[in-house]
Every structure is written in C-alpha cells, then in structure tokens.
Design a protein around this motif. Sequence first.
Motif, PDB file in Angstrom:
ATOM      1  N   HIS A  65      38.578  51.836  35.606  1.00 50.74           N
ATOM      2  CA  HIS A  65      38.347  50.480  36.083  1.00 50.74           C
ATOM      3  C   HIS A  65      36.931  50.012  35.782  1.00 50.74           C
ATOM      4  O   HIS A  65      36.030  50.806  35.497  1.00 50.74           O
ATOM      5  CB  HIS A  65      38.608  50.395  37.594  1.00 50.74           C
ATOM      6  CG  HIS A  65      37.679  51.204  38.452  1.00 50.74           C
ATOM      7  ND1 HIS A  65      36.546  50.684  39.025  1.00 50.74           N
ATOM      8  CD2 HIS A  65      37.729  52.500  38.848  1.00 50.74           C
ATOM      9  CE1 HIS A  65      35.931  51.620  39.741  1.00 50.74           C
ATOM     10  NE2 HIS A  65      36.631  52.737  39.641  1.00 50.74           N
ATOM     11  N   MET A 114      41.689  47.180  36.727  1.00 53.50           N
ATOM     12  CA  MET A 114      41.792  48.624  36.830  1.00 53.50           C
ATOM     13  C   MET A 114      43.222  49.055  36.540  1.00 53.50           C
ATOM     14  O   MET A 114      44.168  48.262  36.630  1.00 53.50           O
ATOM     15  CB  MET A 114      41.340  49.128  38.193  1.00 53.50           C
ATOM     16  CG  MET A 114      42.060  48.597  39.391  1.00 53.50           C
ATOM     17  SD  MET A 114      41.304  49.292  40.903  1.00 53.50           S
ATOM     18  CE  MET A 114      42.153  48.345  42.153  1.00 53.50           C
ATOM     19  N   THR A 115      43.333  50.326  36.155  1.00 52.30           N
ATOM     20  CA  THR A 115      44.640  50.895  35.840  1.00 52.30           C
ATOM     21  C   THR A 115      44.577  52.388  36.125  1.00 52.30           C
ATOM     22  O   THR A 115      43.561  52.891  36.610  1.00 52.30           O
ATOM     23  CB  THR A 115      45.025  50.594  34.383  1.00 52.30           C
ATOM     24  OG1 THR A 115      46.395  50.940  34.157  1.00 52.30           O
ATOM     25  CG2 THR A 115      44.144  51.346  33.394  1.00 52.30           C
ATOM     26  N   TYR A 144      45.976  44.663  38.164  1.00 49.23           N
ATOM     27  CA  TYR A 144      46.329  46.027  38.568  1.00 49.23           C
ATOM     28  C   TYR A 144      47.730  46.093  39.139  1.00 49.23           C
ATOM     29  O   TYR A 144      48.108  45.322  40.016  1.00 49.23           O
ATOM     30  CB  TYR A 144      45.323  46.529  39.603  1.00 49.23           C
ATOM     31  CG  TYR A 144      45.702  47.843  40.243  1.00 49.23           C
ATOM     32  CD1 TYR A 144      45.766  49.006  39.480  1.00 49.23           C
ATOM     33  CD2 TYR A 144      45.991  47.908  41.605  1.00 49.23           C
ATOM     34  CE1 TYR A 144      46.114  50.217  40.077  1.00 49.23           C
ATOM     35  CE2 TYR A 144      46.327  49.114  42.201  1.00 49.23           C
ATOM     36  CZ  TYR A 144      46.391  50.268  41.428  1.00 49.23           C
ATOM     37  OH  TYR A 144      46.726  51.456  42.013  1.00 49.23           O
ATOM     38  N   MET A 178      41.909  56.826  38.292  1.00 44.85           N
ATOM     39  CA  MET A 178      41.637  55.415  38.053  1.00 44.85           C
ATOM     40  C   MET A 178      40.712  55.226  36.856  1.00 44.85           C
ATOM     41  O   MET A 178      39.781  56.009  36.632  1.00 44.85           O
ATOM     42  CB  MET A 178      40.994  54.766  39.277  1.00 44.85           C
ATOM     43  CG  MET A 178      41.808  54.879  40.561  1.00 44.85           C
ATOM     44  SD  MET A 178      43.515  54.326  40.382  1.00 44.85           S
ATOM     45  CE  MET A 178      43.274  52.604  39.973  1.00 44.85           C
ATOM     46  N   GLY A 222      43.452  44.518  44.088  1.00 40.90           N
ATOM     47  CA  GLY A 222      43.104  45.924  43.965  1.00 40.90           C
ATOM     48  C   GLY A 222      43.531  46.741  45.166  1.00 40.90           C
ATOM     49  O   GLY A 222      44.637  46.596  45.680  1.00 40.90           O
ATOM     50  N   SER A 278      37.102  44.693  39.631  1.00 39.75           N
ATOM     51  CA  SER A 278      38.164  45.669  39.876  1.00 39.75           C
ATOM     52  C   SER A 278      39.085  45.205  40.990  1.00 39.75           C
ATOM     53  O   SER A 278      40.306  45.335  40.902  1.00 39.75           O
ATOM     54  CB  SER A 278      37.578  47.042  40.196  1.00 39.75           C
ATOM     55  OG  SER A 278      36.796  47.023  41.367  1.00 39.75           O
TER      56      SER A 278
END
Length: 551
Positions: free
Chosen positions: A532, A544-545, A459, A530, A229, A539
């Motif tokens: 997530h 998360m993206t 991620y 974000m 992350g 995360s």
Amino acid sequence: MRTDHTGQTSPTRRAVLGAGIAAAGSGILAACSPAGSRDGGHPGAPAPPGTAPHGREAGGARPRPTEPLRKHTLRATPSPVELGAGRTFRSWTYEGLMPGREVRVTAGDTVALTLANHLPEATTVHWHGIALRNDMDGVPGVTQRPVEPGETFDYRFTAPHPGTYWFHPHMGVQVDRGLYAPLIVDDPKEPLGYDHEWIVVLDDWVDGVDGSTPDDVLHQLRKGKPPMGHGNRPEGPVGAGGGALADAGSGGPDDGKGSGRAPTQSPYRRTGPKRLTWDATSKLLGGHTGHIAYPYYLINGRTADDPTQFTAKPGDRIRLRIINAGGETPFRVALGGHRMTITHSDGFPVQQYTTDALVIGMAERYDVLITAQSGVFPLVALAEGKRGRAMAVLRTGAGALPKASAHPAELDREVLVSARRLEPDESVAMERRGYDRKLRVKLTGGMKDYDWGIDHEPYNPDTLHEVERGERVRLVVINATHMWHPVHLHGHTFSLAGVDSNGARKDTSIVLPHNKLVADFDADNPGLWMLHCHNIYHSESGMMTTLAYGG
C-alpha cells in the motif's frame, strides 16, 4: 461469504486461501482467549479463521524457547500532548508519551508485548519493516481481529534483522494521532563505531488543533464519501473483524465468537476547520507533495520554536536514526554545518554515501553518521513543498538557540531523494539470480475525486495477488498518477532492481509521478501481506492491496 446461483453461501477466494495458509503452519498462535483478551503468544492454541500464521517463518521469525524474551506492556490511551511553547492538545498515545517510548531489543530476541486498548475505538499494532510471522502483523480483518476497547492482545515474535524500525496502528487514520514509537533492533556484532545515538522522529500534526481530528480531515478529502481501507470494516462488524475473518466464518458480536460489544465507529464527520491545501508542490518530488495544511510539524514531539536539544562534545561521532512517522508529509532533512553519511536505509546497511540533505517519505528510515562540530546547530526537517518545518538542536557548546525559521544552506545543496542511488552493503545484498514471477500493479486515482486505488479499483479484501513460496518475485509498481507515493510492502524487504546490480534493501520506497518502482523480493514468509501507499489518507481511500501465498 458470497451467494452462488443455488442461493447457498460459499466462501470467497480470500477465505479459502487464508484458511489454507493457516492450516499450513504448526504451533499456531492463539488469537482469541477468554476474559476479554486476544492472545498471540501461546503456541498450540487455535488461530482465528482467515488469518495466516505459519510454522516455518523466514529469518527465524518464529520464537524459539532458547531466544531471549523481551517483555513489554503498551497502553493505548487518550491523553494530553504538549508540543512545546505551552501548546497542549488532546490526542491518543502509547503510555501518555509522544513519541512513544522506544522498544529496544537485539536481533534474535523475542518481543513479547501486550497491547492494552484504553481507546474509545478498536486498534491494532503493526511492526513496520519487521519480517515477522503473519498473524503478528497487526492488520485488522486480514491477520487479526481488531482489539476492541477494554481488550488486550499479546504480540509475540522474533526480531530477525538489526536496524531502525517503528510501530503504529493499522486501523483507519489512527497513525496520524500520537500512536507511534521507535523499534530499535541492535546488532550484536555492530560494525559501526560512534559515541552517541540520537533517535529523530518526524511528524506532521493536526489532532486536537481547533477541534480537528484525522478522521475529520479524511472526511474533508473524501468529500463525505466513506473510507475504503481498514477503518470502516466493510466486510463485517468490529467484533468479527471484517474481510477474511468474517468471510471465513468468525462470528458477530452476539454469537460468542466476537467481542460481545456493539460495533464502534470512527467519527467520519466534519468537526474542525478546513485543513486542505492545493499549492504544496516540489520539483524534487515531481509535483504535488500533499493536500493537508498541517498546523504543526514536529521532531520528537516538539515544535521548532521550542525544540528538543541533543548535547554532545565537539568531535563526537553521532548516529542519527531518522524515522518519518508523518501521515502525509515528506521531509527534507539537513543538519546545519554538517554533512551526513548515510549508513542504513529502512534498517538495512548500505555502502556509505555522503550528502548534505535527504528527502524521507512517510514510513521510511535513514541512519546517518555525523562528526559533531563546535557550536549550536539546527537539525531542520523542511515539510517538502509545504509552508512549515520542524527543528531540533545539536548543542556542543554555548550559544543561542537557532530561530524557528532556520534554513541551513545544506538543505539546498546535494539532496538524496531516492534510495536508488544507494548500493547495499555486501552483507545484505540479495543473491543475484533471475526472477520466477513478475507481479505488476498500477497506482491510480487523483485528488479531484480522491479516488486513490490499485489498478483503477479501491481496496477490495477479496483481491489477492498470488505468488508461490520460494519464488523470486519481481514487483513492478507503476505510478500512473500525478503525485508521488511512498509504497510499503509488509513482511518482506525488497531490493531496488537495477540494470547491473541488486540495489539497496527497502520496505518502503518513493515512487515519483509517472515513474515506476522495480524491486525484487524472495517469497520466503508465507501469509497475507499488505502492499500500500503509506500516505495514510491515500491508503485509507483505497490505495492498497494484498499479496498472498502459503507454504
């Protein structure tokens, strides 16, 4: 940067979009000012490449000269924390307090807060739940460069909506130390009537206990694999910020554009005892609830055997603002001898709903009203599925403190688990209309390999889910794992979508295993945002993206 077939470097899609978003706004806030400061508070100064400020924020998010200005200074510093019964540990806090002192403003006010970083690592501040301008969102490598040790950063934004919010770092697993505090935005036309307000902050605690740190716990969960992350900055050094900022051409520590310091690193190594558990399960949450055996659970920084007390008179009407600031623990909350009337979820009003208890996931907030009875009553936050609890005390008369093991009958009566049961107050219900775009993501991974991700990938700062400004977006989050997740979207509130109506407004929502979250939001706040899981260990392991749009 990427290298094409000619051997030349070319910007990533993320950098191009980030630069486009930055160019779309006017009066951009500064992100790097001289003398070791990072300044987000002066219109007209250049923004860092790859950030996503904009000039036409939704909800009055851009400060205006006529808005009241609320100035604060926040020092992030190593300090001792005393959890009760003489237990003192070293941790990181804001101003030496845990929880940190609340920041309180009125809707429409401008918050002007200077973060001074006295920590041994870089940090940021994320204003959880606030629909603010993107370059104030506090995500390193996405909306700002990390604030290095010895530096300052000026956060400045308008608080557009009243409600219960909070703030915390968005750097690695720092939120699982003592770095958190309430952010209360008062309603200038407050419709509720009550005599007292009680802010209740829940937490799970491991930092400093027998040498443990959150980084150590992450190391154990990941079996030595590096985090995926915002803690390890895979795209570049600390001074550059990594991610979009590095891609867009911000410099390293020696080119005059970075911090001028060597990169700092979090101690992702084994330093404390084993903290993992395999038997934390809950029927309410459909299976495993977590995998960390926390030594302590807290309400307002105190353990159950030495609790904080709130004093009132019988018959007083009390508003409780309940915030789960925990890193990995959901809590089931009840007040002995009382039923609770839920009035708000994640800051937004709902049609009032009365229950005996509620489950609150990490980063969720519930406001409830109670009418105080006569006596001494335990407010218990049961660590759902785990062996532990936090407790505070409501006192309206004489009597002994409840035992630390107190278990009010209300905990086992009617329990609200999901805000899907709640309906929004008419004043905040989203306009009924069809959606323009469906955005579908899948939560994947598992405990065995601790490979939590989105759509079977960890991620990646170059993975963007693009929408267009002005669209009504239907967000479908499918939980394909055997564990529940609290899903958080930055910069927006969404409406839990139902068959017949638009549901409660939320920014963080529980998604049970092999279920899905269906929510609608309006793309009215351009930037890089974000999406997530707010289990911070999930995360930071990759769940998360990024949502992206300009305008």
